[in-house]
Design a protein around this motif. Sequence first.
Motif, short mmCIF file in Angstrom:
data_model
loop_
_atom_site.label_atom_id
_atom_site.label_comp_id
_atom_site.label_asym_id
_atom_site.label_seq_id
_atom_site.Cartn_x
_atom_site.Cartn_y
_atom_site.Cartn_z
N MET A 54 50.31 45.67 43.13
CA MET A 54 48.95 45.47 43.61
C MET A 54 47.96 46.25 42.73
O MET A 54 46.95 45.70 42.27
CB MET A 54 48.82 45.93 45.06
N PHE A 55 48.25 47.53 42.48
CA PHE A 55 47.36 48.34 41.65
C PHE A 55 47.26 47.76 40.23
O PHE A 55 46.17 47.72 39.64
CB PHE A 55 47.83 49.79 41.60
N LYS A 56 48.39 47.31 39.71
CA LYS A 56 48.40 46.74 38.36
C LYS A 56 47.54 45.49 38.28
O LYS A 56 46.75 45.31 37.33
CB LYS A 56 49.84 46.41 37.95
N GLN A 57 47.65 44.61 39.28
CA GLN A 57 46.90 43.35 39.27
C GLN A 57 45.40 43.58 39.52
O GLN A 57 44.57 42.82 39.03
CB GLN A 57 47.47 42.39 40.32
N ILE A 58 45.07 44.64 40.25
CA ILE A 58 43.65 44.99 40.40
C ILE A 58 43.08 45.42 39.05
O ILE A 58 41.99 45.00 38.65
CB ILE A 58 43.46 46.09 41.47
N ARG A 59 43.87 46.25 38.32
CA ARG A 59 43.42 46.70 36.99
C ARG A 59 43.27 45.52 36.02
O ARG A 59 42.37 45.50 35.19
CB ARG A 59 44.41 47.72 36.43
N LYS A 60 44.16 44.54 36.14
CA LYS A 60 44.14 43.38 35.24
C LYS A 60 43.13 42.32 35.67
O LYS A 60 43.03 41.26 35.07
CB LYS A 60 45.53 42.77 35.16
N LYS A 61 42.36 42.61 36.75
CA LYS A 61 41.33 41.70 37.27
C LYS A 61 41.91 40.41 37.84
O LYS A 61 41.21 39.39 37.93
CB LYS A 61 40.29 41.36 36.20
N ASN A 62 43.17 40.45 38.26
CA ASN A 62 43.77 39.29 38.92
C ASN A 62 43.55 39.32 40.42
O ASN A 62 43.93 38.39 41.13
CB ASN A 62 45.28 39.23 38.61
N ILE A 63 42.98 40.41 40.89
CA ILE A 63 42.52 40.51 42.27
C ILE A 63 41.04 40.87 42.22
O ILE A 63 40.67 41.89 41.64
CB ILE A 63 43.31 41.57 43.06
N LYS A 64 40.21 40.02 42.80
CA LYS A 64 38.76 40.21 42.75
C LYS A 64 38.16 40.12 44.15
O LYS A 64 38.74 39.52 45.05
CB LYS A 64 38.12 39.17 41.85
N VAL A 65 37.00 40.72 44.30
CA VAL A 65 36.23 40.61 45.54
C VAL A 65 34.91 39.93 45.21
O VAL A 65 34.17 40.40 44.33
CB VAL A 65 35.98 41.99 46.18
N ASN A 66 34.65 38.84 45.87
CA ASN A 66 33.43 38.04 45.62
C ASN A 66 33.31 37.67 44.13
O ASN A 66 32.24 37.75 43.53
CB ASN A 66 32.18 38.80 46.09
N ARG A 67 34.48 37.32 43.55
CA ARG A 67 34.58 36.87 42.16
C ARG A 67 34.21 37.94 41.14
O ARG A 67 33.90 37.65 39.99
CB ARG A 67 33.73 35.62 41.93
#
Length: 315
Positions: free
Chosen positions: A31-44
């Motif tokens: 989860m942390f890795k994908q947030i850093r890679k911008k694969n998890i976004k909030v309001n695009r």
Amino acid sequence: MKSVTINSNDAGQRVDKFLQKHFASLPKSMMFKQIRKKNIKVNRKRCTPEQVLCDGDVIDLYLPDDMLAEKKKHFDFLSAPKELSIIYEDENIILMDKKQGELCHPDGKEYVNTLVASMKRYLYDKGEYKPDEENSFTPSLANRIDRNTGGIVIGAKNYQSLKILNQKIKDREIDKLYLTVTEGVFDKKSDVLVGWLTKDTKKNMVKITTKEVPDGKLCRTKYTVLDSYNDLSLVEVELLTGRTHQIRAHLASIGHPLLNDGKYGSHHGRFKQELYSYKLKFNFTTDAGILEYLNGREFESSDCPILEKFRKRVY
């Protein structure tokens, strides 16, 4: 890709905390890795793990479906007992009178016959709790009472109320008063006991001494004797600190164990100790948000068995 829309009961949570609750198959490190890679976004937009979510936010997850299995929702509470003794209720909270012997939460052996399950069933039957519409929140208890202790337990109907109540309890802005029957007649009718508490985890007991000891935690207990007969006393107790078994151990340390509390020295045996959390006061000294209307209000159990039995002299 999967999108999740944040509702009012999700708002106020951090992105990482929400994702851990909502997705069963998303490893924390991933989860942390994908947030850093911008694969998890909030309001695009790019987000951070500690970003606080707002009502209406949309989380987009550009990840494989096998990582995004949502946690299964269990409706075991529908088998819980319907009986619920309610002292007070509004749109945010519910105050319940727990019986002695009843569990607040599952204990590893019993999962359904608990106060929290009965509360969920009650709110579900009223149409106030709709689990299919919730992403992460379930109605929860803000405080808990030991199985063999009865009394007032606070239930939160929404996330904002739960968050506020947890903070108020931590900051000691909610006063809880207990009634107990002890052995012996007190020399002082009222006093504040001060001691240092240490735990014996093997025996599941605590010990309180009047002198500071290594690893000891300061505890302060205020008591007032309300009535006495036959070498028994009816005592009101206020916890000025909140420690494990504090009331039981502190009163036992001055020679007045709780009646039937053989674990801490009662001569009457090892039964359910006579202890009841009978009164609750909301005493906010800081902002309470949507619960500010409760400030200054006081609630009391209308069916405290300890008080009734003592008045009738049946002990």
